[in-house]
Design a protein around this motif. Structure first.
Motif, PDB file in Angstrom:
ATOM      1  N   GLY A   1       0.787  -1.225   0.000  1.00 21.60           N
ATOM      2  CA  GLY A   1       0.000   0.000   0.000  1.00 21.60           C
ATOM      3  C   GLY A   1       0.818   1.274   0.000  1.00 21.60           C
ATOM      4  N   GLU A   2       2.143   1.155   0.019  1.00 28.52           N
ATOM      5  CA  GLU A   2       3.015   2.333   0.117  1.00 28.52           C
ATOM      6  C   GLU A   2       2.862   3.334  -1.031  1.00 28.52           C
ATOM      7  OE1 GLU A   2       7.507   3.296   1.582  1.00 28.52           O
ATOM      8  OE2 GLU A   2       6.663   1.310   1.848  1.00 28.52           O
ATOM      9  N   PRO A   3       2.733   2.889  -2.282  1.00 29.51           N
ATOM     10  CA  PRO A   3       2.522   3.879  -3.350  1.00 29.51           C
ATOM     11  C   PRO A   3       1.245   4.701  -3.126  1.00 29.51           C
ATOM     12  CG  PRO A   3       3.097   1.755  -4.309  1.00 29.51           C
ATOM     13  CD  PRO A   3       2.903   1.538  -2.844  1.00 29.51           C
ATOM     14  N   GLN A   4       0.204   4.056  -2.627  1.00 28.63           N
ATOM     15  CA  GLN A   4      -1.029   4.781  -2.336  1.00 28.63           C
ATOM     16  C   GLN A   4      -0.852   5.705  -1.133  1.00 28.63           C
ATOM     17  OE1 GLN A   4      -3.839   1.524  -2.038  1.00 28.63           O
ATOM     18  NE2 GLN A   4      -4.486   1.831  -4.158  1.00 28.63           N
ATOM     19  N   MET A   5      -0.022   5.290  -0.175  1.00 31.29           N
ATOM     20  CA  MET A   5       0.281   6.148   0.972  1.00 31.29           C
ATOM     21  C   MET A   5       0.980   7.420   0.496  1.00 31.29           C
ATOM     22  SD  MET A   5       2.008   4.857   4.560  1.00 31.29           S
ATOM     23  CE  MET A   5       2.030   3.183   4.082  1.00 31.29           C
TER      24      MET A   5
END
Length: 172
Positions: free
Chosen positions: A149-153
């Motif tokens: 989920g880091e890119p969305q974070m």
């Protein structure tokens, strides 16, 4: 938002921003800015705002950004941000962690009792080894989910920066 405040160690990274505006004024300006927002799902209640990833891009590990705006002085406020999984995911993980911890305590008690009585201890000893491995596996799954989920974070972080920059520019 300073990148140094975006801590990579936590499963739920946090940040703080000091903002040169009264908290109530800031909340009303944010409220006006987000009325036209089409991409993100945003909920604003009192001084608390939750920003979600759009439905079509949403997956199991998609993060949420919780923002809390608190008043420091008449002309200063602090924005506290917390990235985390959706509440359903977090609750499930905490429930499983609690179950593993409870099972560990039960098997430790059984192992101690069997040892005291001189009975066979094989199953309880095996479980005392397996359960910490399960707990570490759960932790690693959580870290994997966070990295998924880091890119969305980063996308939510960028959106928040742009929103606050726009409010700051309009205020000057």
């Amino acid at each position: 938002m300073d990148d140094q405040l975006y801590n990579q160690i936590f499963l739920k990274p946090r940040f703080q921003i000091d903002f040169g505006m009264n908290a109530d004024v800031l909340v009303s300006k944010i409220s006006k800015e987000i009325t036209d927002e089409k991409k993100y799902k945003i909920k604003l209640v009192d001084n608390h705002m939750v920003i979600d990833i759009p439905e079509k891009e949403n997956h199991y590990w998609s993060p949420q950004l919780n923002l809390e705006i608190e008043e420091l002085t008449e002309k200063q406020s602090k924005i506290r941000g917390l990235f985390g999984p959706k509440p359903q995911v977090w609750t499930l993980f905490m429930f499983i962690h609690f179950g593993v911890a409870t099972a560990f305590l039960i098997f430790a008690t059984i192992a101690y009792t069997n040892f005291s009585l001189g009975k066979s201890n094989v199953l309880s000893i095996v479980m005392l080894v397996v359960l910490p491995v399960v707990w570490v596996t759960l932790y690693l799954i959580g870290r994997l989910g966070k990295s998924t989920g880091e890119p969305q974070m980063d996308e939510l972080k960028k959106f928040t920066k742009q929103l606050l920059k726009k409010i700051k520019e309009n205020n000057q």
